[in-house]
Scaffold this motif. Structure first.
Motif, PDB file in Angstrom:
ATOM      1  N   PRO A   1      40.357  29.810  55.950  1.00  0.00           N
ATOM      2  CA  PRO A   1      39.643  30.981  55.421  1.00  0.00           C
ATOM      3  C   PRO A   1      40.084  31.298  53.990  1.00  0.00           C
ATOM      4  O   PRO A   1      41.138  30.855  53.540  1.00  0.00           O
ATOM      5  CB  PRO A   1      40.041  32.090  56.394  1.00  0.00           C
ATOM      6  N   ALA A   2      39.241  32.044  53.285  1.00  0.00           N
ATOM      7  CA  ALA A   2      39.510  32.347  51.877  1.00  0.00           C
ATOM      8  C   ALA A   2      40.783  33.180  51.736  1.00  0.00           C
ATOM      9  O   ALA A   2      41.020  34.122  52.491  1.00  0.00           O
ATOM     10  CB  ALA A   2      38.321  33.092  51.280  1.00  0.00           C
ATOM     11  N   ARG A   3      41.602  32.790  50.741  1.00  0.00           N
ATOM     12  CA  ARG A   3      42.858  33.478  50.458  1.00  0.00           C
ATOM     13  C   ARG A   3      42.970  33.768  48.971  1.00  0.00           C
ATOM     14  O   ARG A   3      42.368  33.096  48.145  1.00  0.00           O
ATOM     15  CB  ARG A   3      44.062  32.626  50.906  1.00  0.00           C
ATOM     16  N   PHE A   4      43.792  34.744  48.648  1.00  0.00           N
ATOM     17  CA  PHE A   4      44.000  35.131  47.256  1.00  0.00           C
ATOM     18  C   PHE A   4      44.721  34.014  46.501  1.00  0.00           C
ATOM     19  O   PHE A   4      45.692  33.428  46.993  1.00  0.00           O
ATOM     20  CB  PHE A   4      44.818  36.419  47.188  1.00  0.00           C
ATOM     21  N   VAL A   5      44.216  33.695  45.308  1.00  0.00           N
ATOM     22  CA  VAL A   5      44.824  32.663  44.472  1.00  0.00           C
ATOM     23  C   VAL A   5      45.531  33.301  43.276  1.00  0.00           C
ATOM     24  O   VAL A   5      46.727  33.118  43.064  1.00  0.00           O
ATOM     25  CB  VAL A   5      43.771  31.641  43.987  1.00  0.00           C
ATOM     26  N   ARG A   6      44.778  34.066  42.490  1.00  0.00           N
ATOM     27  CA  ARG A   6      45.369  34.737  41.323  1.00  0.00           C
ATOM     28  C   ARG A   6      44.407  35.792  40.802  1.00  0.00           C
ATOM     29  O   ARG A   6      43.257  35.882  41.254  1.00  0.00           O
ATOM     30  CB  ARG A   6      45.668  33.730  40.211  1.00  0.00           C
ATOM     31  N   THR A   7      44.891  36.565  39.844  1.00  0.00           N
ATOM     32  CA  THR A   7      44.040  37.557  39.189  1.00  0.00           C
ATOM     33  C   THR A   7      43.348  36.923  37.998  1.00  0.00           C
ATOM     34  O   THR A   7      43.964  36.152  37.246  1.00  0.00           O
ATOM     35  CB  THR A   7      44.884  38.759  38.729  1.00  0.00           C
ATOM     36  N   LEU A   8      42.069  37.250  37.817  1.00  0.00           N
ATOM     37  CA  LEU A   8      41.304  36.695  36.703  1.00  0.00           C
ATOM     38  C   LEU A   8      41.711  37.363  35.389  1.00  0.00           C
ATOM     39  O   LEU A   8      42.062  38.551  35.358  1.00  0.00           O
ATOM     40  CB  LEU A   8      39.801  36.906  36.930  1.00  0.00           C
ATOM     41  N   THR A   9      41.652  36.590  34.328  1.00  0.00           N
ATOM     42  CA  THR A   9      41.910  37.135  32.998  1.00  0.00           C
ATOM     43  C   THR A   9      40.683  37.878  32.490  1.00  0.00           C
ATOM     44  O   THR A   9      39.583  37.729  33.021  1.00  0.00           O
ATOM     45  CB  THR A   9      42.292  36.016  32.018  1.00  0.00           C
ATOM     46  N   HIS A  10      40.886  38.650  31.430  1.00  0.00           N
ATOM     47  CA  HIS A  10      39.764  39.398  30.867  1.00  0.00           C
ATOM     48  C   HIS A  10      38.704  38.457  30.323  1.00  0.00           C
ATOM     49  O   HIS A  10      37.492  38.718  30.458  1.00  0.00           O
ATOM     50  CB  HIS A  10      40.286  40.311  29.751  1.00  0.00           C
ATOM     51  N   GLU A  11      39.104  37.348  29.730  1.00  0.00           N
ATOM     52  CA  GLU A  11      38.155  36.369  29.192  1.00  0.00           C
ATOM     53  C   GLU A  11      37.325  35.738  30.304  1.00  0.00           C
ATOM     54  O   GLU A  11      36.127  35.489  30.140  1.00  0.00           O
ATOM     55  CB  GLU A  11      38.896  35.288  28.402  1.00  0.00           C
ATOM     56  N   GLU A  12      37.945  35.481  31.439  1.00  0.00           N
ATOM     57  CA  GLU A  12      37.209  34.881  32.564  1.00  0.00           C
ATOM     58  C   GLU A  12      36.172  35.841  33.124  1.00  0.00           C
ATOM     59  O   GLU A  12      35.057  35.427  33.488  1.00  0.00           O
ATOM     60  CB  GLU A  12      38.193  34.466  33.656  1.00  0.00           C
ATOM     61  N   THR A  13      36.496  37.107  33.198  1.00  0.00           N
ATOM     62  CA  THR A  13      35.510  38.075  33.697  1.00  0.00           C
ATOM     63  C   THR A  13      34.330  38.230  32.739  1.00  0.00           C
ATOM     64  O   THR A  13      33.200  38.487  33.177  1.00  0.00           O
ATOM     65  CB  THR A  13      36.170  39.446  33.912  1.00  0.00           C
ATOM     66  N   LEU A  14      34.583  38.038  31.440  1.00  0.00           N
ATOM     67  CA  LEU A  14      33.484  38.119  30.475  1.00  0.00           C
ATOM     68  C   LEU A  14      32.533  36.932  30.578  1.00  0.00           C
ATOM     69  O   LEU A  14      31.354  37.035  30.215  1.00  0.00           O
ATOM     70  CB  LEU A  14      34.043  38.206  29.049  1.00  0.00           C
ATOM     71  N   GLU A  15      33.018  35.808  31.082  1.00  0.00           N
ATOM     72  CA  GLU A  15      32.185  34.618  31.205  1.00  0.00           C
ATOM     73  C   GLU A  15      31.251  34.678  32.415  1.00  0.00           C
ATOM     74  O   GLU A  15      30.271  33.928  32.469  1.00  0.00           O
ATOM     75  CB  GLU A  15      33.070  33.376  31.313  1.00  0.00           C
ATOM     76  N   ILE A  16      31.538  35.538  33.376  1.00  0.00           N
ATOM     77  CA  ILE A  16      30.730  35.585  34.599  1.00  0.00           C
ATOM     78  C   ILE A  16      29.279  35.978  34.308  1.00  0.00           C
ATOM     79  O   ILE A  16      28.349  35.261  34.708  1.00  0.00           O
ATOM     80  CB  ILE A  16      31.380  36.530  35.633  1.00  0.00           C
ATOM     81  N   PRO A  17      29.019  37.099  33.609  1.00  0.00           N
ATOM     82  CA  PRO A  17      27.601  37.414  33.325  1.00  0.00           C
ATOM     83  C   PRO A  17      26.952  36.433  32.366  1.00  0.00           C
ATOM     84  O   PRO A  17      25.726  36.234  32.424  1.00  0.00           O
ATOM     85  CB  PRO A  17      27.672  38.826  32.724  1.00  0.00           C
ATOM     86  N   LYS A  18      27.735  35.800  31.492  1.00  0.00           N
ATOM     87  CA  LYS A  18      27.167  34.818  30.561  1.00  0.00           C
ATOM     88  C   LYS A  18      26.583  33.625  31.324  1.00  0.00           C
ATOM     89  O   LYS A  18      25.546  33.082  30.947  1.00  0.00           O
ATOM     90  CB  LYS A  18      28.232  34.348  29.576  1.00  0.00           C
ATOM     91  N   LEU A  19      27.263  33.218  32.404  1.00  0.00           N
ATOM     92  CA  LEU A  19      26.745  32.112  33.213  1.00  0.00           C
ATOM     93  C   LEU A  19      25.426  32.497  33.870  1.00  0.00           C
ATOM     94  O   LEU A  19      24.469  31.700  33.886  1.00  0.00           O
ATOM     95  CB  LEU A  19      27.776  31.730  34.275  1.00  0.00           C
ATOM     96  N   ALA A  20      25.351  33.723  34.384  1.00  0.00           N
ATOM     97  CA  ALA A  20      24.109  34.167  35.020  1.00  0.00           C
ATOM     98  C   ALA A  20      22.956  34.231  34.023  1.00  0.00           C
ATOM     99  O   ALA A  20      21.821  33.843  34.334  1.00  0.00           O
ATOM    100  CB  ALA A  20      24.324  35.533  35.673  1.00  0.00           C
ATOM    101  N   VAL A  21      23.244  34.682  32.802  1.00  0.00           N
ATOM    102  CA  VAL A  21      22.210  34.759  31.776  1.00  0.00           C
ATOM    103  C   VAL A  21      21.749  33.362  31.368  1.00  0.00           C
ATOM    104  O   VAL A  21      20.554  33.117  31.153  1.00  0.00           O
ATOM    105  CB  VAL A  21      22.722  35.549  30.556  1.00  0.00           C
ATOM    106  N   ALA A  22      22.688  32.418  31.273  1.00  0.00           N
ATOM    107  CA  ALA A  22      22.330  31.046  30.900  1.00  0.00           C
ATOM    108  C   ALA A  22      21.414  30.413  31.950  1.00  0.00           C
ATOM    109  O   ALA A  22      20.436  29.732  31.606  1.00  0.00           O
ATOM    110  CB  ALA A  22      23.596  30.211  30.728  1.00  0.00           C
TER     111      ALA A  22
END
Length: 251
Positions: A197-218
């Motif tokens: 089952p899914a487990r915690f790996v790490r906390t995302l950086t601020h730069e990584e969170t900014l890339e999430i909506p960019k992928l959806a827009v692309a």
């Protein structure tokens, strides 16, 4: 006298043999050929045109899937029942969104990629929402399975992932490919989870969170190319009409 009788007997035997051979080897192929010709002769109403095929929009009772004007839904996608696809969203080839038991929503600029299956249960025994909600700027990877789960804005669900009943993925989170989220599990905001089952790996950086909506827009921009390439209706009837005209068939 004996010689005359022997000559008559030989002559009658030869005539009988010849007639027998002609009967077996001469007339039977002709009869078979005649029968075969009769069997392949088409009747007047033999050709019946049928326009059946996979239906993209399937109403169920009073529920009719709703697709925004600028949303892209691939030709071989199946939307059934209580399904709503909002503006800028895209549902890619082979995906099935089956809202026969509860609501399914695909939010603004989100995408459900190839061969995904999205379903919703009738109710949830845990009291959690039974409908499947995909909020804005969400990317659902190919071959994923979602059932009665909630995905908040700006998340990425990796391909081949499974989200079970009542699971919640909070905003700015990423689920790695092949992950399985058990029923009722919550993935907190800004975290990366993976595994079965899914487990915690790490906390995302601020730069990584900014890339999430960019992928959806692309992906939304890419869907526009496909959107203008396909008509909202099938063109198979044009080919059928052309063939009917060529064969001079009146139906």
């Amino acid at each position: 006298m004996a010689t005359t009788l022997a000559r008559i007997a030989r002559k009658s035997l030869t005539t009988t043999t010849t007639c027998s051979l002609n009967r077996h080897f001469g007339t039977e192929p002709a009869a078979a050929a005649t029968a075969s010709k009769k069997s392949i002769t088409p009747s007047a109403d033999r050709v019946k045109w049928d326009y059946r095929g996979q239906r993209q929009i399937i109403p169920l009772g009073q529920w009719l899937p709703k697709v925004a004007v600028d949303a892209y839904v691939a030709p071989n996608v199946v939307l059934a029942g209580q399904v709503t696809v909002y503006d800028g969203a895209s549902v890619w080839n082979g995906a099935v969104l089956r809202g026969d038991l509860n609501k399914i929503t695909v939010g603004f600029c989100s995408n459900v990629q190839e061969r995904c299956v999205v379903h919703a249960a009738w109710n949830s025994p845990t009291g959690l929402p039974a409908e499947t909600s995909i909020e804005r700027y969400v990317t659902i990877g190919a071959y994923s399975l979602l059932r009665s789960c909630t995905i908040e804005p700006e998340c990425i669900i990796g391909q081949h992932s499974i989200l079970m009943e009542g699971s919640l993925v909070e905003t700015h989170s990423i689920l790695e490919a092949g992950s399985v989220v058990p029923p009722g599990r919550r993935i907190p905001t800004g975290e990366l989870w993976a595994g079965n089952p899914a487990r915690f790996v790490r906390t995302l950086t601020h730069e990584e969170t900014l890339e999430i909506p960019k992928l959806a827009v692309a992906i939304s921009d890419l869907s526009k190319t496909h959107f203008f390439e396909f008509l909202p209706y099938s063109t198979v009837y044009l080919e059928v009409e052309k063939l009917k005209k060529k064969l001079e068939i009146k139906v």
